[in-house]
Design a protein around this motif. Structure first.
Motif, short mmCIF file in Angstrom:
data_model
loop_
_atom_site.label_atom_id
_atom_site.label_comp_id
_atom_site.label_asym_id
_atom_site.label_seq_id
_atom_site.Cartn_x
_atom_site.Cartn_y
_atom_site.Cartn_z
N LEU A 22 35.82 -8.49 -1.67
CA LEU A 22 34.51 -9.02 -1.30
C LEU A 22 34.58 -9.48 0.15
O LEU A 22 35.53 -10.15 0.55
CB LEU A 22 34.16 -10.20 -2.22
N ALA A 23 33.57 -9.12 0.95
CA ALA A 23 33.52 -9.54 2.35
C ALA A 23 32.07 -9.70 2.77
O ALA A 23 31.17 -9.07 2.22
CB ALA A 23 34.22 -8.54 3.26
N GLY A 24 31.86 -10.56 3.76
CA GLY A 24 30.52 -10.85 4.24
C GLY A 24 30.30 -12.34 4.24
O GLY A 24 31.21 -13.12 4.56
N SER A 25 29.11 -12.79 3.87
CA SER A 25 28.85 -14.22 3.78
C SER A 25 29.53 -14.82 2.56
O SER A 25 29.75 -14.14 1.55
CB SER A 25 27.34 -14.47 3.71
N GLU A 26 29.87 -16.10 2.65
CA GLU A 26 30.51 -16.79 1.53
C GLU A 26 29.63 -16.69 0.29
O GLU A 26 28.40 -16.74 0.37
CB GLU A 26 30.72 -18.26 1.87
N ALA A 27 30.28 -16.56 -0.86
CA ALA A 27 29.54 -16.41 -2.12
C ALA A 27 30.33 -17.02 -3.25
O ALA A 27 31.55 -17.16 -3.20
CB ALA A 27 29.27 -14.93 -2.40
N GLU A 28 29.62 -17.41 -4.29
CA GLU A 28 30.25 -17.89 -5.53
C GLU A 28 30.74 -16.66 -6.28
O GLU A 28 29.95 -15.93 -6.88
CB GLU A 28 29.24 -18.67 -6.37
N ALA A 29 32.04 -16.41 -6.26
CA ALA A 29 32.59 -15.21 -6.85
C ALA A 29 33.59 -15.57 -7.93
O ALA A 29 34.50 -16.39 -7.70
CB ALA A 29 33.25 -14.35 -5.78
N GLU A 30 33.45 -14.95 -9.10
CA GLU A 30 34.33 -15.24 -10.24
C GLU A 30 34.76 -13.95 -10.92
O GLU A 30 33.98 -12.99 -11.01
CB GLU A 30 33.61 -16.12 -11.27
N ARG A 31 36.01 -13.96 -11.39
CA ARG A 31 36.51 -12.91 -12.27
C ARG A 31 36.90 -13.57 -13.58
O ARG A 31 37.78 -14.42 -13.62
CB ARG A 31 37.71 -12.22 -11.64
N ASN A 32 36.20 -13.24 -14.64
CA ASN A 32 36.41 -13.86 -15.95
C ASN A 32 36.31 -15.39 -15.87
O ASN A 32 37.10 -16.12 -16.48
CB ASN A 32 37.77 -13.45 -16.53
N GLY A 33 35.37 -15.86 -15.07
CA GLY A 33 35.12 -17.30 -14.96
C GLY A 33 36.00 -18.02 -13.97
O GLY A 33 35.79 -19.22 -13.73
#
Length: 558
Positions: free
Chosen positions: A320-331
Motif C-alpha cells: 500500500l502506498a500513497g496517503s496514510e490510511a487505516e489498513a488491516e489484514r485480518n483485523g
C-alpha cells in the motif's frame, strides 16, 4: 469532391505550435476558415497516424486545432512540427465513409424541437426536414466516448446550448448546439438541445474501433417513423476481465467510496473520445509497484477517501502506498510502503484515508488492466480482481521501503515523474492544514481573461470542492474575471489544464477528462506537480505559481 484522392489545394499558411506545458502542445492554423482549419487538423492527425514519431502519444482533432501529447525527452515538439511539415497532405482529405442514420424527430426524446422551430420561424416538420436534408462531416470526437461533433448544420437551425446542462440525456438523443449537431452515445449530462432520437449504437468498448463515427466521415440523417426504428440494442456491460483468467486474486467485499483499477495512461484512443485515464497520483503508484519489484506503471487498485475491503482468493504479496490510511489484514494493522504477504482467505480492509485523498494497493505482478477502450468504472461488491493475462517477466527480490530509499535510484516513468514529491512540498501532501503550492505554465495564446483575471489565479488561495473527481478537481474561491464569453471552439484537453467556466471558477482537468472541451484554458499544471493536486482532500487549500516551460521540463527528471 473526388472520393478517391480529394481535390488538390495549396496547404496554406504554416501551422503555429503553442507549448501548453511539458508534454502538451496545441497546433493552430491561422488565416483559415473553421472548415479549412478542421480539415488541416484532420489531415495532420492522419499523417501522424501513418508515420508517428517515437514518443508521440496522441493527436486529438478539435474544431480548429490539433492537440498533441508527447514525451518531451523522446520527442521534442520541434520533431513533431518537422514531421507534420513533410507528411501533411496537400490535398483536401476525402471522406472516410458515408453513414446514414435513421432519426425519429420530435416526440419525447426530441421535446425541444417545437421551441427551436418557433425561434427559427419554422414549423417543426420543416425544421426536421432541413436538418435531415443537410450533409454533415465528423469534425472531431470528444466530450464522451463516441460523441461526434458533426459540422454542416444549416445556419437557420443553429441555437445556443442550455445555460444549465441537464443531469441526464438518454442514449441516442439527437441534439444541436451552436454550429454542430450530435448524438449522445450514452446516458450522460448534457446541455445540447434535443430534436430527435436514434437507436444506432455509437460506442462499443468490445469493438475495434469502438466508435461508429471517425473524423472525416460524412453523415446523413434519414427521417423515419418510430415504428420503423429498430429497438435499442443491448448495451455491452464493460467490466473488469472476469473469466479471462483461471484464478482471481481478490473478491471485492465492499468497494469504498470510489475504487478502480488504474495504471499508466492509455494513449492512442483519444480520437475515439476515450480519455487516457491512469492513476491520479503516479508517484504513489510507482512507489507501491517498486516495493514489489513490478514495473512502475503496473495496474493497481486506486482507492479514494475510504478504501475497499477485499477477500484474498490466492496467496500473494501486496503493498500500500500513497496517503496514510487505516489498513488491516485480518483485523491487524499494517504499514504503508512495506511488502505484506497475504494468504488465501485473508481479509484486507482499507478504511478512512487521512491527510490526502488516494492510496494504492499493488500486488506482485500487478492486476489485469482495463480493456483497451474501457473507461474508469467504480468497483462494486462481488467484483473479482485478476492478475494480468500474460505472466509477468522475472522480478527482482522484494525490498523494503527503507532499502528503496537508501539504494534504489528514482523510478523512471513514461512520461517520467519523480518517485517522491519535489523537496519542500512532500510534507504538504500529508497535511490538510498546509497550503500546497502548485506550479503552472500560463496559457500562451490570447485568453478571454483580463490581466486582473490572471493575477487573481496567481494571488488567490483556492479550496478543493467536494464535487471533485477523476474528471476534474473543482476549486472554490475568488472568481476569475472574464473579458468575454469563455466558450471557445472545442479543442483537445491536457492533463492539469485549468479551464474557467462562465461562473469564473477554475477546474483542473484529470485523467478521465473529456477528450475535447469548449471552455477557455487559463493555465496548465506541470506534470511533476499534478500528484500534489491529486492528493488534496475536499476543503484543503492551494495556490498557483507561474513558471516557465524550462522549469516544467526540468522538474520531469526529478
Amino acid at each position: 469532391m473526388a472520393r478517391d484522392r480529394g481535390e488538390k489545394r495549396p496547404i496554406g499558411p504554416p501551422p503555429v505550435f503553442h507549448d501548453l506545458a511539458d508534454g502538451a502542445a496545441l497546433v493552430e492554423y491561422p488565416g483559415l476558415s473553421d472548415d479549412e482549419s478542421n480539415a488541416r487538423a484532420v489531415a495532420g492527425a492522419r499523417a501522424l497516424e501513418r508515420d508517428s514519431p517515437e514518443g508521440l502519444f496522441s493527436a486529438v482533432v478539435g474544431a480548429r486545432t490539433l492537440f498533441l501529447e508527447f514525451d518531451p525527452d523522446k520527442c521534442p515538439v520541434e520533431r513533431i512540427a518537422s514531421r507534420l511539415a513533410t507528411r501533411e497532405s496537400s490535398r483536401v482529405a476525402a471522406p472516410r465513409r458515408t453513414l446514414r442514420i435513421p432519426v425519429v424527430y420530435g416526440e419525447e426524446a426530441g421535446s425541444e424541437l417545437p421551441e427551436l422551430a418557433s425561434a427559427a420561424g419554422l414549423a417543426p416538420h420543416e425544421f426536421a426536414r432541413r436538418h435531415a436534408a443537410a450533409v454533415y462531416r465528423v469534425a472531431f470526437l470528444g466530450f464522451a466516448p463516441g460523441f461526434a461533433y458533426l459540422a454542416g448544420l444549416p445556419p437557420e437551425l443553429q441555437a445556443p446550448r442550455l445555460s444549465t446542462p441537464r443531469p441526464r440525456i438518454a442514449a441516442g438523443t439527437v441534439a444541436i448546439a451552436g454550429p454542430y449537431t450530435g448524438i449522445y452515445p450514452g446516458g450522460t449530462p448534457g446541455g445540447w438541445r434535443s430534436i430527435g432520437s436514434t437507436h444506432v449504437r455509437l460506442f462499443d468498448a468490445a469493438a475495434d474501433p469502438p466508435t461508429l463515427f471517425l473524423p472525416g466521415d460524412e453523415v446523413r440523417f434519414e427521417r423515419v417513423d418510430s415504428e420503423r426504428l429498430l429497438p435499442p440494442p443491448e448495451q455491452p456491460v464493460v467490466a473488469h476481465p472476469e473469466g479471462r483468467i483461471a484464478a482471481a486474486l481478490f473478491r471485492v467485499v465492499a468497494p469504498g467510496v470510489f475504487s478502480s483499477v488504474q495504471g499508466a495512461p492509455r494513449f492512442g484512443w483519444s480520437s475515439y473520445g476515450v480519455p487516457p485515464g491512469g492513476a491520479m497520483d503516479r508517484i504513489a503508484l510507482a512507489q507501491a509497484n517498486a516495493t514489489l519489484g513490478n514495473s512502475e506503471d503496473a495496474a493497481a487498485l486506486e482507492m479514494t477517501l475510504v478504501g475497499a475491503e477485499l477477500e484474498a482468493l490466492a496467496d500473494t504479496t501486496i503493498c500500500l502506498a500513497g496517503s496514510e490510511a487505516e489498513a488491516e489484514r485480518n483485523g491487524r494493522p499494517f504499514a504503508l510502503e512495506e511488502p505484506i504477504p497475504v494468504r488465501r482467505g485473508d481479509r484486507l480492509r482499507v478504511g478512512r484515508i487521512r491527510g490526502g485523498v488516494r492510496t494504492y494497493l499493488a500486488v506482485v505482478g500487478g492486476f489485469a488492466p482495463k480493456a483497451r477502450f474501457e473507461i474508469s468504472q467504480r468497483l462494486a461488491s462481488g467484483n473479482l480482481l485478476f492478475p494480468p493475462p500474460v505472466p509477468p517477466s522475472p522480478r527482482p527480490a522484494l525490498r523494503s521501503s527503507a532499502s528503496l530509499r537508501s539504494t534504489s535510484p528514482p523510478v523512471s516513468l513514461s512520461p517520467r515523474v519523480p518517485v517522491s514529491p519535489r523537496p519542500g512540498v512532500s510534507d504538504q501532501v500529508r497535511s490538510t492544514a498546509a497550503e500546497t503550492v502548485v506550479r503552472v505554465v500560463l496559457e500562451p495564446r490570447e485568453v478571454p481573461f483580463p490581466k486582473e483575471g490572471v493575477a487573481t489565479l496567481l494571488s488567490s488561495t483556492y479550496r478543493v470542492s467536494a464535487s471533485s473527481d477523476r474528471r476534474g478537481v473543482r476549486l472554490e474561491g475568488e472568481p476569475i474575471s472574464l473579458s468575454r464569453n469563455p466558450d471557445i471552439p472545442p479543442e483537445g484537453t491536457a492533463l492539469g489544464g485549468i479551464q474557467v467556466a462562465r461562473d469564473g471558477m477554475p477546474i483542473v482537468l484529470g485523467p478521465d477528462r473529456p477528450v475535447t472541451g469548449g471552455y477557455a484554458r487559463i493555465a496548465t499544471v506541470i506534470h511533476a506537480d499534478f500528484p500534489l493536486l491529486a492528493q488534496r482532500p475536499p476543503g484543503a487549500t492551494l495556490r498557483f505559481v507561474a513558471v516557465p516551460l524550462a522549469e516544467a521540463l526540468a522538474a520531469r527528471v526529478g
